[in-house]
Motif scaffolding. Structure first.
Motif, PDB file in Angstrom:
ATOM      1  N   SER A 155      41.985  30.873  28.847  1.00 20.54           N
ATOM      2  CA  SER A 155      42.274  32.245  28.433  1.00 20.54           C
ATOM      3  C   SER A 155      41.219  32.760  27.462  1.00 20.54           C
ATOM      4  O   SER A 155      40.557  31.984  26.772  1.00 20.54           O
ATOM      5  CB  SER A 155      43.655  32.323  27.765  1.00 20.54           C
ATOM      6  OG  SER A 155      43.660  31.591  26.551  1.00 20.54           O
ATOM      7  N   VAL A 199      43.736  37.402  28.640  1.00 21.55           N
ATOM      8  CA  VAL A 199      43.666  37.362  30.103  1.00 21.55           C
ATOM      9  C   VAL A 199      43.338  35.948  30.571  1.00 21.55           C
ATOM     10  O   VAL A 199      42.838  35.114  29.812  1.00 21.55           O
ATOM     11  CB  VAL A 199      42.603  38.343  30.643  1.00 21.55           C
ATOM     12  CG1 VAL A 199      42.920  39.761  30.224  1.00 21.55           C
ATOM     13  CG2 VAL A 199      41.212  37.951  30.158  1.00 21.55           C
ATOM     14  N   PRO A 201      40.962  34.830  33.351  1.00 21.84           N
ATOM     15  CA  PRO A 201      39.962  35.281  34.332  1.00 21.84           C
ATOM     16  C   PRO A 201      39.873  34.407  35.574  1.00 21.84           C
ATOM     17  O   PRO A 201      39.358  34.847  36.603  1.00 21.84           O
ATOM     18  CB  PRO A 201      38.648  35.237  33.541  1.00 21.84           C
ATOM     19  CG  PRO A 201      39.045  35.181  32.105  1.00 21.84           C
ATOM     20  CD  PRO A 201      40.347  34.465  32.077  1.00 21.84           C
ATOM     21  N   TYR A 203      42.079  33.533  37.609  1.00 25.01           N
ATOM     22  CA  TYR A 203      42.973  33.930  38.692  1.00 25.01           C
ATOM     23  C   TYR A 203      42.375  35.011  39.586  1.00 25.01           C
ATOM     24  O   TYR A 203      42.757  35.139  40.744  1.00 25.01           O
ATOM     25  CB  TYR A 203      44.302  34.421  38.105  1.00 25.01           C
ATOM     26  CG  TYR A 203      45.269  33.314  37.802  1.00 25.01           C
ATOM     27  CD1 TYR A 203      46.391  33.088  38.591  1.00 25.01           C
ATOM     28  CD2 TYR A 203      45.066  32.465  36.724  1.00 25.01           C
ATOM     29  CE1 TYR A 203      47.274  32.051  38.317  1.00 25.01           C
ATOM     30  CE2 TYR A 203      45.938  31.427  36.434  1.00 25.01           C
ATOM     31  CZ  TYR A 203      47.042  31.231  37.232  1.00 25.01           C
ATOM     32  OH  TYR A 203      47.905  30.200  36.962  1.00 25.01           O
ATOM     33  N   ALA A 204      41.491  35.831  39.037  1.00 21.63           N
ATOM     34  CA  ALA A 204      40.898  36.908  39.839  1.00 21.63           C
ATOM     35  C   ALA A 204      39.673  37.448  39.111  1.00 21.63           C
ATOM     36  O   ALA A 204      39.509  37.257  37.905  1.00 21.63           O
ATOM     37  CB  ALA A 204      41.905  38.034  40.090  1.00 21.63           C
ATOM     38  N   ASP A 205      38.827  38.122  39.866  1.00 21.01           N
ATOM     39  CA  ASP A 205      37.640  38.750  39.302  1.00 21.01           C
ATOM     40  C   ASP A 205      38.062  39.989  38.520  1.00 21.01           C
ATOM     41  O   ASP A 205      38.769  40.856  39.036  1.00 21.01           O
ATOM     42  CB  ASP A 205      36.682  39.131  40.432  1.00 21.01           C
ATOM     43  CG  ASP A 205      35.353  39.634  39.902  1.00 21.01           C
ATOM     44  OD1 ASP A 205      35.104  39.470  38.693  1.00 21.01           O
ATOM     45  OD2 ASP A 205      34.578  40.190  40.690  1.00 21.01           O
ATOM     46  N   ALA A 206      37.633  40.070  37.259  1.00 23.31           N
ATOM     47  CA  ALA A 206      38.052  41.162  36.372  1.00 23.31           C
ATOM     48  C   ALA A 206      37.227  42.422  36.610  1.00 23.31           C
ATOM     49  O   ALA A 206      36.701  43.023  35.676  1.00 23.31           O
ATOM     50  CB  ALA A 206      37.958  40.728  34.919  1.00 23.31           C
ATOM     51  N   MET A 234      42.961  45.525  34.565  1.00 20.01           N
ATOM     52  CA  MET A 234      43.267  44.107  34.784  1.00 20.01           C
ATOM     53  C   MET A 234      44.423  43.949  35.773  1.00 20.01           C
ATOM     54  O   MET A 234      44.396  43.076  36.646  1.00 20.01           O
ATOM     55  CB  MET A 234      43.617  43.428  33.458  1.00 20.01           C
ATOM     56  CG  MET A 234      42.448  43.259  32.512  1.00 20.01           C
ATOM     57  SD  MET A 234      41.233  42.066  33.114  1.00 20.01           S
ATOM     58  CE  MET A 234      40.047  42.108  31.754  1.00 20.01           C
ATOM     59  N   VAL A 239      44.479  40.294  37.580  1.00 21.23           N
ATOM     60  CA  VAL A 239      44.234  39.302  36.527  1.00 21.23           C
ATOM     61  C   VAL A 239      45.455  39.249  35.609  1.00 21.23           C
ATOM     62  O   VAL A 239      45.839  40.273  35.037  1.00 21.23           O
ATOM     63  CB  VAL A 239      42.982  39.670  35.702  1.00 21.23           C
ATOM     64  CG1 VAL A 239      42.740  38.634  34.613  1.00 21.23           C
ATOM     65  CG2 VAL A 239      41.768  39.789  36.609  1.00 21.23           C
ATOM     66  N   ASN A 241      47.536  39.238  32.443  1.00 20.10           N
ATOM     67  CA  ASN A 241      47.132  39.697  31.122  1.00 20.10           C
ATOM     68  C   ASN A 241      48.339  40.069  30.282  1.00 20.10           C
ATOM     69  O   ASN A 241      49.406  40.410  30.819  1.00 20.10           O
ATOM     70  CB  ASN A 241      46.173  40.889  31.234  1.00 20.10           C
ATOM     71  CG  ASN A 241      46.853  42.138  31.767  1.00 20.10           C
ATOM     72  OD1 ASN A 241      47.381  42.961  31.022  1.00 20.10           O
ATOM     73  ND2 ASN A 241      46.848  42.285  33.102  1.00 20.10           N
TER      74      ASN A 241
END
Length: 275
Positions: A155, A199, A201, A203-206, A234, A239, A241
């Protein structure tokens, strides 16, 4: 006279019984498969719920940790180096207190608790026109391992600070200290909006299109589309968050002099009026 007799093959009854047994076995097999599928789905749901709770707890802890560090710094000794940095002309609070033209700006830095959580040389100031003072060094960068809260690189937390916008509910001159000249900086109390967003990051592209979510504003009232805020971007990018919002009052007391009641003791004497 001939008699026609019908004979039933003994194998016919046996094959019928075997067919019935096969159907029963298939039914039991289907029931077992259904029970297994239901059990797997239930365990998967439980795992997702447990994972979701762990993620929420981790993000909340990361965001709240940033706010706690800021509070402790502002309420600590004014002789500490980090206090001086945060209240200096280039710090997140001194920037707004000492510059009257900064009321609609936004101060950004990445929370790095493994070292000194605030580095005055790695900050950014976002203006309403999109200009970024200090470059983009203040934004968290998922590709930079130093920007993560821990060495696990799970995180990261970004802090966005801005002045609380005026509203009709605010009392007139409520930010001034009674008995002091309103022209003095020391007589004003400044109210800040502190948004700490944590967040994951991985898990997915921010990013959403060409927008880097970390570079979006936290001031919802300045945009018409919530996806143009850091939290909305986000969420759009998928993502995980969590945003912890805090409103803080910071007052400059540098020009105040402590006095002793009724003219006793040492220091500046406070005496009763003669008439």
């Amino acid at each position: 006279m001939s008699k026609n007799q019908q004979y039933q093959s003994p194998n016919s009854s046996i094959s019928t019984q075997q067919g019935a047994v096969l159907i029963v076995v298939l039914l039991f097999l289907i029931l077992i498969i259904l029970a297994g599928v239901i059990a797997v789905k239930q365990s998967t749901t439980d795992l997702r719920l447990a994972t979701s709770d762990q993620i929420n707890a981790l993000l909340l802890q990361s965001a709240d940790n940033a706010n706690q560090n800021i509070e402790q710094t502002i309420n600590s000794s004014s002789e500490s180096d980090i206090y001086k940095d945060m209240l200096s002309r280039s710090g997140p609070f001194g920037y707004f207190i000492l510059d009257a033209d900064s009321f609609d700006h936004e101060y950004v830095f990445c929370f790095r608790p493994r070292d000194r959580f605030f580095d005055i040389s790695r900050t950014s100031v976002l203006t309403p026109t999109g200009t970024v003072f200090g470059g983009k060094t203040g934004y968290c960068n998922p590709s930079n391992s130093d920007d993560y809260v821990s060495k696990r690189n799970a995180s990261m937390t970004q802090v966005n600070i801005s002045l609380t916008p005026p509203s009709a509910s605010n009392e007139a001159f409520g930010s001034y200290t009674i008995g002091q000249d309103s022209g003095e900086i020391s007589s004003q109390a400044f109210t800040f909006d502190i948004n700490s967003i944590a967040v994951l990051p991985a898990y997915a592209d921010a990013t959403v299109g060409t927008d880097n979510c970390f570079e979006q504003t936290s001031r919802l009232h300045t945009v018409s589309n919530s996806e143009k805020t850091i939290g909305g971007c986000m969420a759009k990018a998928g993502v995980p968050n969590t945003i912890v919002y805090e409103q803080a009052n910071v007052e400059n007391l540098s020009l105040r002099t402590k006095c002793v009641d009724f003219g006793t003791g040492a220091g500046l004497l406070c005496t009763l009026p003669s008439s």
